[in-house]
Motif scaffolding. Structure first.
Motif, PDB file in Angstrom:
ATOM      1  N   ARG A   1       3.495  -3.768  -7.639  1.00  0.00           N
ATOM      2  CA  ARG A   1       3.637  -4.608  -6.456  1.00  0.00           C
ATOM      3  C   ARG A   1       2.372  -4.590  -5.593  1.00  0.00           C
ATOM      4  O   ARG A   1       2.050  -5.574  -4.942  1.00  0.00           O
ATOM      5  CB  ARG A   1       4.810  -4.124  -5.580  1.00  0.00           C
ATOM      6  CG  ARG A   1       6.160  -4.073  -6.270  1.00  0.00           C
ATOM      7  CD  ARG A   1       6.647  -5.456  -6.633  1.00  0.00           C
ATOM      8  NE  ARG A   1       8.012  -5.431  -7.165  1.00  0.00           N
ATOM      9  CZ  ARG A   1       8.354  -4.956  -8.353  1.00  0.00           C
ATOM     10  NH1 ARG A   1       7.440  -4.469  -9.166  1.00  0.00           N
ATOM     11  NH2 ARG A   1       9.613  -4.996  -8.755  1.00  0.00           N
ATOM     12  N   ASP A   2       1.711  -3.427  -5.577  1.00  0.00           N
ATOM     13  CA  ASP A   2       0.578  -3.208  -4.668  1.00  0.00           C
ATOM     14  C   ASP A   2      -0.657  -2.743  -5.418  1.00  0.00           C
ATOM     15  O   ASP A   2      -1.507  -2.059  -4.859  1.00  0.00           O
ATOM     16  CB  ASP A   2       0.949  -2.168  -3.606  1.00  0.00           C
ATOM     17  CG  ASP A   2       1.320  -0.815  -4.207  1.00  0.00           C
ATOM     18  OD1 ASP A   2       1.597  -0.760  -5.431  1.00  0.00           O
ATOM     19  OD2 ASP A   2       1.320   0.181  -3.474  1.00  0.00           O
TER      20      ASP A   2
ATOM     21  N   SER B   1       3.426   1.043 -12.989  1.00  0.00           N
ATOM     22  CA  SER B   1       3.648   1.826 -11.756  1.00  0.00           C
ATOM     23  C   SER B   1       5.114   1.814 -11.339  1.00  0.00           C
ATOM     24  O   SER B   1       5.603   2.775 -10.742  1.00  0.00           O
ATOM     25  CB  SER B   1       2.762   1.308 -10.621  1.00  0.00           C
ATOM     26  OG  SER B   1       3.096  -0.022 -10.295  1.00  0.00           O
TER      27      SER B   1
ATOM     28  N   ALA C   1      11.282   2.833  -2.297  1.00  0.00           N
ATOM     29  CA  ALA C   1       9.881   2.406  -2.291  1.00  0.00           C
ATOM     30  C   ALA C   1       9.232   2.251  -0.907  1.00  0.00           C
ATOM     31  O   ALA C   1       8.021   2.448  -0.791  1.00  0.00           O
ATOM     32  CB  ALA C   1       9.730   1.109  -3.083  1.00  0.00           C
TER      33      ALA C   1
ATOM     34  N   ASP D   1      11.355  -6.039  -1.391  1.00  0.00           N
ATOM     35  CA  ASP D   1       9.961  -5.788  -1.792  1.00  0.00           C
ATOM     36  C   ASP D   1       8.975  -6.611  -0.957  1.00  0.00           C
ATOM     37  O   ASP D   1       7.858  -6.179  -0.708  1.00  0.00           O
ATOM     38  CB  ASP D   1       9.759  -6.116  -3.287  1.00  0.00           C
ATOM     39  CG  ASP D   1      10.409  -5.091  -4.217  1.00  0.00           C
ATOM     40  OD1 ASP D   1      10.896  -4.045  -3.724  1.00  0.00           O
ATOM     41  OD2 ASP D   1      10.442  -5.337  -5.440  1.00  0.00           O
TER      42      ASP D   1
ATOM     43  N   GLY E   1      16.780   0.930 -10.991  1.00  0.00           N
ATOM     44  CA  GLY E   1      15.830  -0.005 -10.383  1.00  0.00           C
ATOM     45  C   GLY E   1      16.165  -0.299  -8.923  1.00  0.00           C
ATOM     46  O   GLY E   1      15.276  -0.397  -8.083  1.00  0.00           O
TER      47      GLY E   1
ATOM     48  N   ALA F   1      15.196   2.703  -6.923  1.00  0.00           N
ATOM     49  CA  ALA F   1      13.731   2.728  -6.825  1.00  0.00           C
ATOM     50  C   ALA F   1      13.273   1.795  -5.709  1.00  0.00           C
ATOM     51  O   ALA F   1      12.431   2.155  -4.883  1.00  0.00           O
ATOM     52  CB  ALA F   1      13.099   2.315  -8.152  1.00  0.00           C
ATOM     53  N   SER F   2      13.874   0.613  -5.650  1.00  0.00           N
ATOM     54  CA  SER F   2      13.441  -0.362  -4.649  1.00  0.00           C
ATOM     55  C   SER F   2      13.877   0.062  -3.238  1.00  0.00           C
ATOM     56  O   SER F   2      13.213  -0.274  -2.265  1.00  0.00           O
ATOM     57  CB  SER F   2      13.920  -1.747  -5.058  1.00  0.00           C
ATOM     58  OG  SER F   2      14.652  -2.373  -4.066  1.00  0.00           O
TER      59      SER F   2
ATOM     60  N   THR G   1      10.154  -8.609  -9.434  1.00  0.00           N
ATOM     61  CA  THR G   1      10.918  -8.028 -10.535  1.00  0.00           C
ATOM     62  C   THR G   1      11.227  -9.090 -11.597  1.00  0.00           C
ATOM     63  O   THR G   1      11.476 -10.247 -11.260  1.00  0.00           O
ATOM     64  CB  THR G   1      12.209  -7.371  -9.983  1.00  0.00           C
ATOM     65  OG1 THR G   1      12.783  -6.582 -11.010  1.00  0.00           O
ATOM     66  CG2 THR G   1      13.227  -8.366  -9.476  1.00  0.00           C
TER      67      THR G   1
ATOM     68  N   TYR H   1       8.209   4.796  -9.792  1.00  0.00           N
ATOM     69  CA  TYR H   1       9.249   4.679  -8.760  1.00  0.00           C
ATOM     70  C   TYR H   1      10.635   4.861  -9.386  1.00  0.00           C
ATOM     71  O   TYR H   1      11.515   5.484  -8.805  1.00  0.00           O
ATOM     72  CB  TYR H   1       9.123   3.345  -8.017  1.00  0.00           C
ATOM     73  CG  TYR H   1       7.895   3.336  -7.116  1.00  0.00           C
ATOM     74  CD1 TYR H   1       7.980   3.795  -5.806  1.00  0.00           C
ATOM     75  CD2 TYR H   1       6.648   2.944  -7.594  1.00  0.00           C
ATOM     76  CE1 TYR H   1       6.850   3.840  -4.997  1.00  0.00           C
ATOM     77  CE2 TYR H   1       5.514   2.990  -6.796  1.00  0.00           C
ATOM     78  CZ  TYR H   1       5.620   3.436  -5.500  1.00  0.00           C
ATOM     79  OH  TYR H   1       4.506   3.509  -4.703  1.00  0.00           O
TER      80      TYR H   1
ATOM     81  N   ARG I   1       9.321  -5.562   3.339  1.00  0.00           N
ATOM     82  CA  ARG I   1       9.071  -4.215   3.865  1.00  0.00           C
ATOM     83  C   ARG I   1       7.683  -4.157   4.505  1.00  0.00           C
ATOM     84  O   ARG I   1       6.769  -4.880   4.102  1.00  0.00           O
ATOM     85  CB  ARG I   1       9.222  -3.173   2.754  1.00  0.00           C
ATOM     86  CG  ARG I   1       8.119  -3.201   1.715  1.00  0.00           C
ATOM     87  CD  ARG I   1       8.441  -2.294   0.550  1.00  0.00           C
ATOM     88  NE  ARG I   1       7.354  -2.318  -0.414  1.00  0.00           N
ATOM     89  CZ  ARG I   1       7.497  -2.047  -1.706  1.00  0.00           C
ATOM     90  NH1 ARG I   1       8.681  -1.747  -2.197  1.00  0.00           N
ATOM     91  NH2 ARG I   1       6.452  -2.075  -2.501  1.00  0.00           N
TER      92      ARG I   1
HETATM   93  O1  C5P Z   1       8.569  -3.151 -11.414  1.00  0.00           O
HETATM   94  P1  C5P Z   1       9.865  -2.421 -11.392  1.00  0.00           P
HETATM   95  O2  C5P Z   1      11.082  -3.316 -11.303  1.00  0.00           O
HETATM   96  O3  C5P Z   1       9.975  -1.422 -12.503  1.00  0.00           O
HETATM   97  O4  C5P Z   1       9.832  -1.544 -10.036  1.00  0.00           O
HETATM   98  C1  C5P Z   1      10.982  -0.926  -9.517  1.00  0.00           C
HETATM   99  C2  C5P Z   1      10.872  -0.889  -8.000  1.00  0.00           C
HETATM  100  O5  C5P Z   1       9.809  -0.004  -7.615  1.00  0.00           O
HETATM  101  C3  C5P Z   1      10.526  -2.232  -7.373  1.00  0.00           C
HETATM  102  O6  C5P Z   1      11.668  -2.957  -6.979  1.00  0.00           O
HETATM  103  C4  C5P Z   1       9.681  -1.877  -6.159  1.00  0.00           C
HETATM  104  O7  C5P Z   1      10.488  -1.737  -5.013  1.00  0.00           O
HETATM  105  C5  C5P Z   1       9.109  -0.523  -6.497  1.00  0.00           C
HETATM  106  N1  C5P Z   1       7.682  -0.589  -6.800  1.00  0.00           N
HETATM  107  C6  C5P Z   1       6.790  -0.504  -5.761  1.00  0.00           C
HETATM  108  N2  C5P Z   1       5.457  -0.509  -5.991  1.00  0.00           N
HETATM  109  C7  C5P Z   1       4.984  -0.608  -7.235  1.00  0.00           C
HETATM  110  C8  C5P Z   1       5.875  -0.732  -8.331  1.00  0.00           C
HETATM  111  C9  C5P Z   1       7.230  -0.730  -8.077  1.00  0.00           C
HETATM  112  O8  C5P Z   1       7.194  -0.438  -4.610  1.00  0.00           O
HETATM  113  N3  C5P Z   1       3.673  -0.585  -7.433  1.00  0.00           N
END
Ligand code: C5P
Length: 218
Positions: free
Chosen positions: A125-126, A34, A98, A179, A91, A94-95, A12, A38, A182
């Motif tokens: 992330r992936d 992406s 996830a 992140d 955020g 979302a995490s 992040t 989330y 997990r």
């Molecule tokens: O990148 P960003 O901070 O916007 O993403 C929010 C949350 O979404 C991240 O903390 C992560 O846990 C999850 N995420 C994910 N896989 C992705 C993008 C984001 O698990 N490809």
């Protein structure tokens, strides 16, 4: 041939989002944020009062998200939400959502549909490990946690939102741990990823180093 993809994964506030957009516009390609998917799921979960622990219900929300992306804008069910999904509480949720494998599966097809000619830059992330394992160029963009917290504080203050550096650092460390640790789609560099450390680079320098790597493929 296949449509080329550049993936940019990282923690992040590593600058992925801005860098991905700048690389995409330099190449005239599509961009996939992406993380926004989330975050949009998290927002819909909050709005609809869904239990975040109900994996099937959360995945169902993600399947039915009515989303439109336009440059600099995101719409959820006809509502402009680009600002609200950037908020820390969205955020953070979302995490926490996830790791749900049903949610990740629900978002897979939606993410792959962004692969459109002439090319895609995907950040998350992936992206390089799971969503686009056959990407032509994979970047793992890192920056030390203090540099990232300082950038986030600056962004918030510019928007007129108060920010406490120690709180942001603690939040960021917690999110990094979630992140990275997990078991489902953890934040990890793909074996064939190029690691770019942006701690001491400007955005321009970071963008240029990725464009340089891409030009070696041509
Ligand atoms: O990148 P960003 O901070 O916007 O993403 C929010 C949350 O979404 C991240 O903390 C992560 O846990 C999850 N995420 C994910 N896989 C992705 C993008 C984001 O698990 N490809």
């Amino acid at each position: 041939g296949t449509i080329p993809v550049i993936t940019i994964d990282g923690p992040t506030a590593s600058g992925k989002g801005t860098v991905a957009q700048r690389v995409a516009s330099a190449l005239g390609w599509t961009v996939l944020d992406s993380g926004a998917l989330y975050r949009l799921t998290a927002l819909a979960v909050l709005q609809q009062g869904i239990d975040p622990a109900d994996e099937a219900a959360v995945a169902d929300i993600a399947t039915r998200l009515d989303v439109q992306f336009r440059p600099g804008e995101v719409w959820l069910s006809g509502e402009s939400v680009a600002e609200v999904i950037r908020q820390e509480h969205v955020g953070n949720l979302a995490s926490r959502l996830a790791p749900n494998p049903k949610l990740r599966a629900a978002l897979l097809g939606r993410q792959r549909a962004f692969r459109q000619a002439p090319g895609l830059v995907a950040d998350g992330r992936d992206m390089g490990t799971i969503v686009f394992p056959d990407a032509e160029l994979k970047i793992f963009l890192i920056a030390d946690v203090r540099a990232r917290a300082e950038r986030r504080a600056k962004q918030l203050i510019e928007k007129g939102i108060s920010a406490n550096l120690e709180d942001l650092l603690a939040d960021m460390r917690a999110r990094d741990a979630r992140d990275t640790e997990r078991s489902v789609a953890p934040l990890v560099a793909a074996k064939d990823a190029h690691v770019v450390d942006s701690s001491t680079l400007t955005i321009d320098q970071t963008v240029q180093s990725i464009l340089d790597l891409w030009s070696r493929f041509l």
